[in-house]
Design a protein around this motif. Structure first.
Motif, PDB file in Angstrom:
ATOM      1  N   VAL A 128       0.859  -0.937   0.261  1.00  0.00           N
ATOM      2  CA  VAL A 128      -0.408  -0.004  -0.128  1.00  0.00           C
ATOM      3  C   VAL A 128       1.126   1.155  -0.473  1.00  0.00           C
ATOM      4  O   VAL A 128       1.678   1.219   1.170  1.00  0.00           O
ATOM      5  N   ILE A 129       0.405   1.841  -1.132  1.00  0.00           N
ATOM      6  CA  ILE A 129       0.910   3.241  -1.250  1.00  0.00           C
ATOM      7  C   ILE A 129       0.647   4.724  -0.258  1.00  0.00           C
ATOM      8  O   ILE A 129      -0.497   4.739  -0.501  1.00  0.00           O
ATOM      9  N   HIS A 130       1.691   4.889   0.310  1.00  0.00           N
ATOM     10  CA  HIS A 130       0.708   6.383   1.344  1.00  0.00           C
ATOM     11  C   HIS A 130       1.261   7.315   1.040  1.00  0.00           C
ATOM     12  O   HIS A 130       2.866   7.359   0.343  1.00  0.00           O
ATOM     13  N   CYS A 131       1.358   8.648   1.311  1.00  0.00           N
ATOM     14  CA  CYS A 131       1.807   9.560   1.080  1.00  0.00           C
ATOM     15  C   CYS A 131       2.220  10.017   3.213  1.00  0.00           C
ATOM     16  O   CYS A 131       1.180   9.982   3.399  1.00  0.00           O
ATOM     17  N   THR A 132       2.612  10.424   3.902  1.00  0.00           N
ATOM     18  CA  THR A 132       2.824  11.333   5.218  1.00  0.00           C
ATOM     19  C   THR A 132       2.277  12.447   5.419  1.00  0.00           C
ATOM     20  O   THR A 132       1.634  12.099   7.086  1.00  0.00           O
ATOM     21  N   GLU A 133       1.424  12.773   4.592  1.00  0.00           N
ATOM     22  CA  GLU A 133       1.236  14.151   4.455  1.00  0.00           C
ATOM     23  C   GLU A 133       1.410  15.200   6.452  1.00  0.00           C
ATOM     24  O   GLU A 133       0.358  15.944   6.223  1.00  0.00           O
ATOM     25  N   LEU A 134       2.944  14.829   6.095  1.00  0.00           N
ATOM     26  CA  LEU A 134       3.727  16.040   7.394  1.00  0.00           C
ATOM     27  C   LEU A 134       4.337  16.735   6.437  1.00  0.00           C
ATOM     28  O   LEU A 134       5.127  16.111   5.623  1.00  0.00           O
ATOM     29  N   PRO A 135       5.370  17.363   7.207  1.00  0.00           N
ATOM     30  CA  PRO A 135       6.188  18.544   6.948  1.00  0.00           C
ATOM     31  C   PRO A 135       7.305  18.014   6.121  1.00  0.00           C
ATOM     32  O   PRO A 135       8.081  18.103   4.951  1.00  0.00           O
ATOM     33  N   ASP A 136       7.996  16.704   7.243  1.00  0.00           N
ATOM     34  CA  ASP A 136       9.535  16.072   7.216  1.00  0.00           C
ATOM     35  C   ASP A 136       9.392  14.836   7.218  1.00  0.00           C
ATOM     36  O   ASP A 136       8.535  14.277   8.578  1.00  0.00           O
ATOM     37  N   LEU A 137      10.463  13.924   7.753  1.00  0.00           N
ATOM     38  CA  LEU A 137      10.204  12.550   8.071  1.00  0.00           C
ATOM     39  C   LEU A 137      10.738  12.847   8.898  1.00  0.00           C
ATOM     40  O   LEU A 137       9.852  11.811   9.740  1.00  0.00           O
ATOM     41  N   ALA A 138      11.053  13.843  10.238  1.00  0.00           N
ATOM     42  CA  ALA A 138      11.493  13.962  11.620  1.00  0.00           C
ATOM     43  C   ALA A 138       9.780  13.552  12.349  1.00  0.00           C
ATOM     44  O   ALA A 138       9.319  13.276  13.301  1.00  0.00           O
ATOM     45  N   THR A 139       9.077  14.280  11.259  1.00  0.00           N
ATOM     46  CA  THR A 139       7.180  14.484  12.057  1.00  0.00           C
ATOM     47  C   THR A 139       6.802  13.190  11.974  1.00  0.00           C
ATOM     48  O   THR A 139       5.984  13.383  12.644  1.00  0.00           O
ATOM     49  N   ALA A 140       7.372  12.697  10.798  1.00  0.00           N
ATOM     50  CA  ALA A 140       6.594  11.238  10.636  1.00  0.00           C
ATOM     51  C   ALA A 140       6.747  10.624  11.962  1.00  0.00           C
ATOM     52  O   ALA A 140       6.415   9.351  12.249  1.00  0.00           O
ATOM     53  N   ARG A 141       8.438  10.757  11.930  1.00  0.00           N
ATOM     54  CA  ARG A 141       8.973   9.812  12.469  1.00  0.00           C
ATOM     55  C   ARG A 141       7.980  10.210  14.616  1.00  0.00           C
ATOM     56  O   ARG A 141       7.383   9.015  14.879  1.00  0.00           O
ATOM     57  N   GLU A 142       7.787  11.616  14.907  1.00  0.00           N
ATOM     58  CA  GLU A 142       7.089  12.068  15.855  1.00  0.00           C
ATOM     59  C   GLU A 142       5.292  11.149  16.203  1.00  0.00           C
ATOM     60  O   GLU A 142       5.745  10.140  17.067  1.00  0.00           O
TER      61      GLU A 142
END
Length: 189
Positions: free
Chosen positions: A31-45
């Motif tokens: 399943v392909i997603h997009c994080t819908e977040l500004p950056d990888l650090a926020t996605a990790r959080e």
């Protein structure tokens, strides 16, 4: 033929060991997603947040691909990550870092997903899909999150309107190119 060389940075989420284990033969869908977040650090959080107190788990994909094409593994594919309602036991979730509708995901007047994916992300995604296809022989299908979760909800800025809960990976994802370059076929729910 051996899988293509693909460097992957492995940083398991704190609750990874609490996620259900599964046999490799059970995995037939990416399943392909997009994080819908500004950056990888926020996605990790967001990924580290425990959202289910009874199990100590949160929501996360397995792989994350940053804008520069770096691939990160946060949950082993042999574990069931919480990324797509109804499809988690059989699928691997791949998240592409992209702002999507951030930060007003459910506002009726903010539904455009207009950040293009980078060439580096798409090249890394295609390489990852080749590796996964070789590592998981039952893997046959690919889908976008938006095709599997078609739920609509009341818009946060105007409850008289409805919006789709999930729109990722969105209209700028290059489906034709990806499907041309990998052996997976589109999954139709």
């Amino acid at each position: 033929m051996p899988p293509p060389e693909l460097p992957v940075e492995t940083t398991p989420l704190p609750y990874e060991a609490r996620l259900d284990a599964r046999p490799r033969a059970q995995i037939d869908l990416v399943v392909i997603h997009c994080t819908e977040l500004p950056d990888l650090a926020t996605a990790r959080e967001f990924g580290e947040r425990v959202l289910y107190a009874d199990s100590g788990q949160g929501n996360s994909g397995h792989y994350y691909i940053d804008r520069d094409g770096t691939v990160h593994l946060w949950v082993s594919p042999e574990r069931v990550a919480n990324h797509t309602r109804g499809y988690n036991p059989r699928s691997i979730g791949v998240e592409l870092v992209n702002t999507g509708r951030y930060p007003r995901w459910l506002d009726a007047n903010h539904q455009a997903m207009d950040e293009p994916y980078t060439e580096a992300q798409i090249v890394a995604l295609i390489a990852l899909l080749h590796v996964l296809a070789q590592d998981y022989p039952a893997l046959k299908f690919i889908a976008g999150h938006e095709h599997l979760d078609t739920t609509t909800v009341a818009a946060e800025d105007d409850p008289t309107k409805t919006v789709h809960r999930k729109l990722d990976p969105g209209p700028l994802f290059p489906w034709d190119r990806v499907l041309r370059e990998v052996r997976l076929r589109r999954f139709e729910p």
